[in-house]
Design an enzyme around this catalytic site. Structure first.
Site, PDB file in Angstrom:
ATOM      1  N   GLY A  54     -22.153 -10.696 -11.896  1.00 27.10           N
ATOM      2  CA  GLY A  54     -22.124 -11.829 -10.976  1.00 27.10           C
ATOM      3  C   GLY A  54     -21.847 -11.387  -9.559  1.00 27.10           C
ATOM      4  N   ASP A 188      -5.557 -18.479  -5.487  1.00 21.85           N
ATOM      5  CA  ASP A 188      -6.895 -18.905  -5.950  1.00 21.85           C
ATOM      6  C   ASP A 188      -6.874 -19.208  -7.452  1.00 21.85           C
ATOM      7  OD1 ASP A 188      -9.524 -19.625  -5.556  1.00 21.85           O
ATOM      8  OD2 ASP A 188     -10.308 -17.585  -5.742  1.00 21.85           O
TER       9      ASP A 188
END
Length: 466
Positions: A54, A188
């Site tokens: 990714g 995050d």
């Protein structure tokens, strides 16, 4: 054997070398180069990328093999590869974040079993075949967690049960407790950064946004860089202000809401009234968990729990008190050291009404209102209308405060029917009068449902525009 070229923009990154199918040659070959762009393929002479996993804002991730291990251990190779045309300052910040991830993984990954370990961090300097200028690439090699992140799991299996959400909350709180105790803030937390391996263990990933704790409540001048995931980050982080352990706890709470409802945080936040309305999207949630999540979602960091330890204590207490509930999840208190009792939990905002609830309550109010007002009018004339209006106003208030729920409305309806039957039997009202009251009630119920639906539609349209 196939090796993938990691040069950004390579026209033919797949490279096949049949000679590397021989294990002895694979272990001893010095280097292989991309047949398209000339990029060295065996990174630092050791790691062989085979699949693109990714791409993110600051780089790409590849599945790779480590040929310097007996089993050709699988690992993840991350390449620093920022998107877009960054200026010098932004590029420096991005590179610093990438290097910071390596430092944090080296420090924390070796100390906690639910944080990936760092295997290597190195630069690669090569010549560009077109411009002949030197190009510099940075690579980070970390432990491969063979499993599925929670964002993917949510799409595959649907919403999580409450006990499954409590498991995620408990496990990630333990990881955050360790991270915060080591003077770091993740910044995050979201479902895609929580991975469940094939044995069921949860891992916290992506430490590229980790911030060392350099600011406290008494030193708000220390500001945070503007890195966050929209919807999951709290107000102070989106404003670029100082971040705290409570910042991570807010993001973990929004992650739990996403798993519990299957909806994005933006769908669960009522921006018109500036409050969370998540409970309207779940069929059932225990009061203990609801109280914890609501406090974690308060807008001011000082109003939330101040540490993962406080949340773990509150979670343990709520589970102990609700041990007879079917949603109980066992949490080992021995895993945590003695923790002072947390500050009192702020009152939980009232649960909002779903669209179905609004229609049910509207229909009930219209039906009961017509029968009461018209029925009392036939006995008491004008004063009966006033009394009926007062009673209906009281019923509306009790519904709005959730003192009367749908079960209570059913009971009130039965009482009304019995009164009508009583009046019919003893001649207080004739059959035509009772029929008129019932028909009037049904017409009033249908009319109020229609009006409520119209106003609900107008409200949704205005909310989407504004």
């Amino acid at each position: 054997m196939e090796i993938l070229c990691t040069r950004p923009g390579c026209s033919h990154p797949q490279n096949n070398f049949s000679d590397l199918d021989d294990p002895s040659k694979l272990k001893t070959v010095q280097q292989k180069y991309c047949t398209s762009c000339g990029m060295p393929l065996i990174l630092t002479g050791r790691y062989l990328p085979s699949k693109l996993l990714g791409k993110g804002g600051f780089g790409a991730a590849f599945l790779a093999q480590d040929r310097f291990t007996p089993t050709m251990r699988l690992c993840v190779v991350k390449q620093f590869q920022p998107e877009g045309n960054l200026n010098a300052q932004s590029l420096a910040i991005a590179q610093d974040l990438f290097e910071r991830e390596a430092v944090i993984l080296e420090d924390l990954g070796s100390k906690h079993p639910q944080i990936p370990q760092l295997y290597a961090f190195f630069p690669l300097v090569i010549s560009n075949p077109i411009t002949q200028e030197e190009e510099q690439f940075f690579y980070l090699v970390q432990e491969l967690i063979d499993g599925e992140d929670l964002e993917t799991e949510l799409k595959r299996k649907g919403i999580f049960l409450e006990n499954e959400v409590i498991e995620v909350l408990h496990e990630i709180l333990l990881v955050l407790q360790f991270i915060h105790d080591n003077n770091c803030i993740h910044r995050d937390i979201k479902p895609s950064n929580i991975m469940r391996d094939k044995q069921g263990r949860l891992y916290l990933l992506d430490f590229g946004a980790v911030k060392q704790v350099t600011a406290t409540a008494g030193n708000p001048q220390k500001r945070s860089t503007g890195i966050y995931s929209m919807g999951f980050a709290p107000p102070e982080q989106m404003q670029g202000s100082a971040v705290y352990p409570a910042t991570d706890l807010y993001a973990l709470a929004t992650t739990c809401l996403n798993l519990l409802t299957g909806k994005s945080p933006e769908e669960l936040y009522d921006s018109y009234n500036n409050r969370w309305n998540w409970q309207a999207h779940v069929t059932q949630v225990s009061e203990g968990l609801a109280n914890i999540l609501d406090r974690l979602l308060l807008p001011s960091p000082s109003e939330r729990y101040q540490s993962a330890s406080e949340v773990l204590q509150a979670l343990h207490s709520s589970q102990t008190q609700g041990s007879s509930s079917s949603t109980k999840t066992s949490i080992q208190a021995s895993a945590n050291p003695p923790i002072p009792s947390p500050a009192p939990i702020s009152p939980t905002p009232k649960k909002g009404f779903s669209s179905v609830d609004l229609l049910i309550y509207s229909g009930f109010t219209g039906f009961e209102g017509a029968i009461l007002i018209l029925g009392l009018k036939s006995f008491l004339a004008a004063p009966g209308i006033i009394i009926g209006c007062i009673i209906i106003t009281g019923l509306i208030y009790l519904q709005s405060r959730r003192i009367l729920d749908k079960k209570d409305l059913f009971i009130v309806g039965i009482i009304t029917a019995l009164l009508l039957i009583f009046c019919l039997i003893f001649g207080a009202l004739g059959f035509e009068s009772v029929s008129f009251l019932l028909i009037s009630g049904l017409v009033a119920a249908a009319g109020l449902i229609a009006i409520t639906s119209l106003f609900k539609l107008i409200y949704q349209l205005l909310s989407s525009v504004l």
